[in-house]
Scaffold this motif. Structure first.
Motif, PDB file in Angstrom:
ATOM      1  N   ARG A 582       2.138  15.552 -23.325  1.00 47.58           N
ATOM      2  CA  ARG A 582       1.266  14.974 -22.072  1.00 47.58           C
ATOM      3  C   ARG A 582       1.777  12.896 -21.802  1.00 47.58           C
ATOM      4  O   ARG A 582       1.080  12.721 -20.697  1.00 47.58           O
ATOM      5  CB  ARG A 582      -0.092  14.404 -23.228  1.00 47.58           C
ATOM      6  CG  ARG A 582      -0.740  15.950 -23.105  1.00 47.58           C
ATOM      7  CD  ARG A 582      -1.905  16.139 -24.180  1.00 47.58           C
ATOM      8  NE  ARG A 582      -3.515  15.294 -23.387  1.00 47.58           N
ATOM      9  CZ  ARG A 582      -4.248  15.653 -22.645  1.00 47.58           C
ATOM     10  NH1 ARG A 582      -3.650  16.608 -21.441  1.00 47.58           N
ATOM     11  NH2 ARG A 582      -4.891  14.680 -21.895  1.00 47.58           N
ATOM     12  N   GLN A 583       1.960  12.184 -22.697  1.00 46.39           N
ATOM     13  CA  GLN A 583       2.902  11.383 -22.496  1.00 46.39           C
ATOM     14  C   GLN A 583       3.664  11.068 -21.727  1.00 46.39           C
ATOM     15  O   GLN A 583       4.330  10.997 -20.581  1.00 46.39           O
ATOM     16  CB  GLN A 583       3.196  11.032 -23.734  1.00 46.39           C
ATOM     17  CG  GLN A 583       3.788   9.988 -23.388  1.00 46.39           C
ATOM     18  CD  GLN A 583       3.663   8.259 -24.400  1.00 46.39           C
ATOM     19  OE1 GLN A 583       3.766   8.631 -25.772  1.00 46.39           O
ATOM     20  NE2 GLN A 583       5.069   8.261 -24.112  1.00 46.39           N
ATOM     21  N   VAL A 584       4.469  12.679 -21.934  1.00 42.61           N
ATOM     22  CA  VAL A 584       6.071  12.233 -20.745  1.00 42.61           C
ATOM     23  C   VAL A 584       4.629  13.428 -19.032  1.00 42.61           C
ATOM     24  O   VAL A 584       5.820  12.555 -18.124  1.00 42.61           O
ATOM     25  CB  VAL A 584       7.163  13.853 -21.144  1.00 42.61           C
ATOM     26  CG1 VAL A 584       8.103  14.198 -20.154  1.00 42.61           C
ATOM     27  CG2 VAL A 584       7.146  13.125 -22.540  1.00 42.61           C
ATOM     28  N   LEU A 585       4.364  14.376 -19.235  1.00 44.03           N
ATOM     29  CA  LEU A 585       4.122  15.424 -18.316  1.00 44.03           C
ATOM     30  C   LEU A 585       3.211  14.877 -18.091  1.00 44.03           C
ATOM     31  O   LEU A 585       2.804  15.294 -16.122  1.00 44.03           O
ATOM     32  CB  LEU A 585       3.821  17.206 -18.854  1.00 44.03           C
ATOM     33  CG  LEU A 585       5.378  17.568 -19.094  1.00 44.03           C
ATOM     34  CD1 LEU A 585       5.123  19.072 -19.284  1.00 44.03           C
ATOM     35  CD2 LEU A 585       6.711  16.965 -18.080  1.00 44.03           C
ATOM     36  N   ILE A 619      10.825  14.722 -25.124  1.00 39.73           N
ATOM     37  CA  ILE A 619       9.824  14.900 -25.315  1.00 39.73           C
ATOM     38  C   ILE A 619       9.898  14.892 -27.121  1.00 39.73           C
ATOM     39  O   ILE A 619       9.071  14.506 -28.161  1.00 39.73           O
ATOM     40  CB  ILE A 619       9.033  16.173 -25.370  1.00 39.73           C
ATOM     41  CG1 ILE A 619       8.248  16.347 -23.393  1.00 39.73           C
ATOM     42  CG2 ILE A 619       7.924  16.826 -26.469  1.00 39.73           C
ATOM     43  CD1 ILE A 619       8.421  17.270 -23.361  1.00 39.73           C
ATOM     44  N   GLU A 620      11.327  15.780 -27.561  1.00 40.64           N
ATOM     45  CA  GLU A 620      11.780  14.902 -28.672  1.00 40.64           C
ATOM     46  C   GLU A 620      11.915  13.893 -29.201  1.00 40.64           C
ATOM     47  O   GLU A 620      11.984  13.728 -30.461  1.00 40.64           O
ATOM     48  CB  GLU A 620      13.121  15.783 -28.586  1.00 40.64           C
ATOM     49  CG  GLU A 620      13.131  17.098 -30.030  1.00 40.64           C
ATOM     50  CD  GLU A 620      14.921  17.300 -30.814  1.00 40.64           C
ATOM     51  OE1 GLU A 620      14.099  19.196 -30.449  1.00 40.64           O
ATOM     52  OE2 GLU A 620      15.595  16.970 -30.153  1.00 40.64           O
ATOM     53  N   TRP A 669      -3.222   7.399 -30.322  1.00 44.54           N
ATOM     54  CA  TRP A 669      -2.369   7.682 -29.392  1.00 44.54           C
ATOM     55  C   TRP A 669      -3.102   9.219 -29.357  1.00 44.54           C
ATOM     56  O   TRP A 669      -2.086   9.589 -28.417  1.00 44.54           O
ATOM     57  CB  TRP A 669      -1.001   7.868 -30.523  1.00 44.54           C
ATOM     58  CG  TRP A 669       0.147   7.938 -29.528  1.00 44.54           C
ATOM     59  CD1 TRP A 669       0.259   7.841 -28.677  1.00 44.54           C
ATOM     60  CD2 TRP A 669       1.047   9.229 -29.952  1.00 44.54           C
ATOM     61  NE1 TRP A 669       1.977   8.054 -28.025  1.00 44.54           N
ATOM     62  CE2 TRP A 669       2.128   8.974 -29.589  1.00 44.54           C
ATOM     63  CE3 TRP A 669       0.823   9.697 -31.116  1.00 44.54           C
ATOM     64  CZ2 TRP A 669       2.838  10.059 -29.451  1.00 44.54           C
ATOM     65  CZ3 TRP A 669       1.696  10.767 -31.441  1.00 44.54           C
ATOM     66  CH2 TRP A 669       2.581  10.803 -30.625  1.00 44.54           C
ATOM     67  N   SER A 670      -3.263   9.610 -30.572  1.00 43.34           N
ATOM     68  CA  SER A 670      -3.862  11.377 -30.512  1.00 43.34           C
ATOM     69  C   SER A 670      -4.760  11.662 -31.318  1.00 43.34           C
ATOM     70  O   SER A 670      -4.926  11.169 -32.515  1.00 43.34           O
ATOM     71  CB  SER A 670      -2.396  12.451 -31.101  1.00 43.34           C
ATOM     72  OG  SER A 670      -2.424  13.360 -31.703  1.00 43.34           O
TER      73      SER A 670
END
Length: 885
Positions: A582-585, A619-620, A669-670
């Motif tokens: 979700r942070q990236v996309l 993401i990784e 954050w999560s």
């Protein structure tokens, strides 16, 4: 009266009369025998049957339902809809017939200004079971109706049971008379559309067994606690109260119908066939919207298949209205706006729903044209051959290759005046499913008939201690062997063990069950599976390794500590990867499913394109950075509304109770709702190694990752592989990619040269083959076997070359070869040969039949194949005989 108002009046009325208001359950039923929630009483079945103690004496709900057994009737009748809402009131051993009838009559006939529905009693009729004199007497007293307004009907319509031994009882139904313009007089007994059933009251008062059919069973006795289950059709009352002719024209459905009319340029009410199509579109779009809001995604199996069928029927109906382009963006937005007042979640989840719908539409539109062309050709060929039935293999091709649901093929064939060989289609489908089952892992076990758990569940909920303890002492409440309750289980037997408490995690929320043991004085069991067969009850399937375990004995559950550590790493790792995605996309990359076990996690999420290598690496890296930062993992319980106010993520399609468990990793954050087991700090996860990324649907992707020690082992194996390659190729690791690239380029160049040599060698055979032409009937025939070839293209090229060398002669070239272990046949004919009656397609089919397969093609060039290589000489003889006649 708007539909949302009718809904709210129902809830307010029964809440004011002591009923607990129960929110609608998901359309995805908890009942393993059902794909969907098909009736308002489904969520209450455990309470009505006594399987689970009812938490309240009386309840009310407005339940979302889906039924597709009458899908062909949608749009054709005023009341058939795939999605509908059932208003229900329920009594669990509290009030009975008198109370249910009085409440129903009061709500229906109380004036609108006083909170009722304001029906005129003169417009209402009542039916009862023909032998239920008690209900008839109560209705007569409550309503003042004469005897002929309370009609007695038989068991086929006015008696309820599940089809299995258990509770049952007579029904009473309330009908609305639409007036003489809609049909004949005579009441509901006429079974005429004039009389619309709006409410059904079930009086659950008997225990039955020996159930042979709907009307043939044995009444054992009266139930000690009698229950009430009633249901009022919200859409049916809405179309009556809104003064429209059918459910498709009510306020929650009509906007989609109107949008379909605008997009197509057709006018609703001008043409019967167009009207049916618009009603189908309105119904199916709303049904699809509600299914997707409850987490169902289009697929080729189960619930996803039903959703896909609804979506594709919608696309098909729009095409029949003359619209070939995409329409879902407009249609689904119209349905969202019509439904969000009653179901705010459709607006909240709409970005994901829209993504799924548009992705499915784009995919199907790409294949629909090609599939329709194939069907059109097949229909024309079928009619030309004088047959009235489309071949089953054509229907299977459309289903398997082009994604046509068989129902769509049936509809399109029917429009062309043809039936479909359904038997042949079903045989092909069965063969495919058999192959799929052989490849799939079988389920570990099948739980017993749920009714056997009722006594155990009545003792209370199973207490789970595994969040804090890996060992818990408890008491054996029950044992099941082969689905039957037993007092003891002995060495070698596999049994289900019901305990009062357990530290073993039962499979749920995507997390696999714990591994471990159950031990006690003189016995030890190996745990094979842990499940929740009914809400609140945990069942342990275990093998008795030694000794004998009995009901009432003390037993201790022991969790395999190493497995649990791996499981917690994987489940917390799933949350980490989800947050990184979700942070990236962005927020639309929302989890739609997951599975995790020790060392492995799988996460499905809404997205419609593959991740680039760079995005996957990012993401990784974010995931492993979060692990390195040793973020605190905190779990706490709180009311659902409070959790949502904190921003806790309720995963799309998941079901939650009033009190939920919130798991934070690094604070906000999560922050997700989750009942699984987790690590204490993110560093305990160890490592994330994303090993796969793939498509699982038009708008869903899947990432797979190894976790912890398994992730390290994969990196170690890859390091060893790189070391071996660098040693073999005598290069440094950083130069390995370039070195392999050079080798691949050299190999491709060599392969090209070899192919050129082989092509030349093959072409050199053309003159000698042409010299073998023999006069056969009216043509020159070359009928030869080429031996083993690399591809059918080689044989085809050679056949054309030989035909060319025979120039203008009436020539037929029939060549066979073995390709990949199977025989093929190629036939080429010259124009003069075709004038003489030689047809390449027919000849190839003749040869292929001898080879044990099929074939055909154009008159000038055709191909066939089979399975019997030894039949090649016979196939060549067959073409010689055919032309020599």
């Amino acid at each position: 009266m708007q539909t949302a108002d009718i809904r709210q009046r129902w809830l307010d009325f029964f809440a004011a009369r002591g009923h607990t208001v129960v929110p609608s359950a998901s359309l995805v039923s908890d009942d393993p025998t059902l794909l969907f929630t098909v009736a308002g009483m489904v969520p209450f079945v455990p309470y009505l049957t006594g399987l689970v103690p009812a938490p309240y004496p009386r309840a009310t709900s407005v339940q979302k339902c889906i039924r597709t057994n009458d899908i062909e009737e949608v749009g054709k009748t005023p009341r058939h809809g795939t999605f509908f809402q059932m208003c229900g009131n329920f009594s669990f051993g509290d009030y009975f017939k008198e109370g249910a009838i009085s409440l129903a009559w009061e709500l229906l006939t109380t004036p609108e200004a006083e909170g009722g529905y304001g029906f005129d009693p003169n417009d209402l009729w009542v039916t009862v079971y023909e032998d239920d004199d008690e209900a008839r007497e109560i209705w007569s007293r409550v309503t003042g109706f004469p005897d002929d307004r309370i009609q007695g009907l038989g068991k086929d319509t006015n008696y309820w049971h599940t089809g299995q031994p258990g509770p049952a009882g007579p029904c009473s139904e309330i009908f609305f008379d639409r007036g003489p313009e809609y049909g004949a007089d005579g009441g509901p007994a006429t079974d005429d559309d004039r009389y619309v059933e709006i409410w059904n009251l079930v009086f659950m008062q008997y225990l039955i067994d020996d159930v042979r059919s709907k009307t043939d069973f044995r009444v054992v006795k009266e139930l000690p606690r009698k229950n009430i289950d009633t249901g009022m059709g919200l859409e049916r009352v809405a179309f009556i109260k809104q003064g429209v002719d059918n459910m498709y024209e009510i306020d929650q459905v009509r906007p989609v119908l109107d949008r379909a009319a605008q997009l197509s340029g057709r006018r609703y009410g001008a043409d019967h066939e167009d009207d049916v199509r618009m009603r189908v579109i309105a119904d199916h779009v709303r049904s699809s919207l509600m299914l997707m809001s409850d987490g169902v995604s289009p697929s080729n199996e189960g619930r996803g298949y039903i959703l896909r069928r609804l979506l594709r029927r919608t696309i098909r109906a729009m095409r029949l209205l003359g619209v070939d382009g995409p329409t879902f963006r407009e249609l689904f937005a119209a349905s969202r706006d019509a439904m969000k007042a009653a179901y705010p979640e459709v607006a909240h989840d709409y970005p994901h729903i829209e993504q799924l719908a548009i992705g499915e539409e784009e995919t199907f539109l790409r294949t629909l044209s090609a599939g329709t062309s194939i069907l059109d050709v097949a229909v024309a060929a079928t009619k030309e051959a004088g047959r009235s039935e489309l071949a089953g293999d054509t229907a299977f091709l459309l289903h398997d290759t082009y994604g046509f649901p068989i129902e769509l093929t049936l509809e399109m064939a029917e429009e062309a005046g043809l039936a479909v060989d359904r038997g042949a289609f079903d045989e092909l489908m069965t063969a495919q499913r058999t192959r799929a089952k052989a490849d799939a892992k079988s389920k570990k076990k099948v739980l017993a008939d749920l009714s056997v758990y009722s006594d155990f569940r009545a003792m209370g909920e199973t207490i789970f201690t595994g969040y804090t303890d890996l060992a818990t002492q408890s008491t054996v409440l029950g044992l099941l062997v082969d689905g039957r309750s037993v007092p003891v289980a002995t060495t070698g037997q596999t049994t289900e063990v019901i305990l009062a408490e357990t530290s073993l995690y039962a499979e749920s929320g995507g997390q696999a069950p714990d591994q471990g043991k159950i031990v006690g004085d003189g016995f030890e069991l190996e745990v094979l599976d842990v499940q929740k067969p009914v809400k609140g009850l945990v069942s342990h399937t275990a093998k008795v390794v030694s000794g004998e375990i009995g009901v009432g004995e003390a037993a201790t559950t022991l969790v395999d500590e190493e497995y649990r550590r791996g499981a917690t790493q994987a489940h917390s790792g799933t949350h980490i990867v989800h947050a990184a995605l979700r942070q990236v996309l962005g927020p639309n990359a929302q989890q739609s499913g997951s599975f995790n076990k020790a060392g492995y996690l799988r996460l499905d999420y809404g997205w419609n394109s593959a991740l680039s290598p760079e995005t996957r690496s990012e993401i990784e890296e974010i995931s492993n950075s979060a692990i390195r930062d040793n973020l605190q993992v905190v779990a706490r319980e709180m009311p659902l509304d409070e959790a949502k106010a904190l921003g806790a993520m309720a995963l799309f399609g998941e079901k939650y109770g009033d009190v939920v468990r919130v798991v934070d990793i690094g604070g906000p954050w999560s922050r997700e709702l989750c009942a699984g087991t987790h690590v204490s700090t993110s560093a305990e996860i160890g490592m994330i190694n994303i090993v796969g990324e793939s498509s699982v649907g038009a708008s869903n992707r899947r990432v797979e990752s190894l976790v912890g020690l398994e992730a390290f082992r994969r990196f170690a194996a890859e390091r060893a592989l790189v070391s071996e390659l660098t040693s073999t190729l005598k290069t440094r690791p950083e130069q390995l990619v370039d070195r392999v690239g050079d080798l691949v380029a050299s190999l491709k160049a060599a392969e090209k040269k070899i192919q050129a040599y082989e092509a030349k060698a093959l072409a050199d055979r053309a003159p000698s083959l042409a010299e073998k032409a023999v006069r056969t009937g009216d043509v020159l025939l070359v009928a030869e076997s080429l031996g083993t070839l690399g591809s059918a293209d080689e044989a085809r090229s050679l056949a054309l070359a030989v035909r060319g060398r025979l120039a203008d002669a009436a020539s037929v070239v029939a060549l066979t070869a073995e390709v990949g272990g199977k025989p093929i046949a190629i036939v080429a004919t010259s124009p003069a040969a075709r004038e003489a009656g030689a047809n390449a397609g027919a000849l190839a089919k003749t040869m292929a039949q001898v080879l044990g397969g099929g074939g055909g093609g154009k008159p000038d060039l055709a191909q066939g194949g089979g399975n019997d290589v030894t039949a090649i000489p016979a196939a060549l003889d067959a073409v010689r005989r055919e032309l020599g006649r």
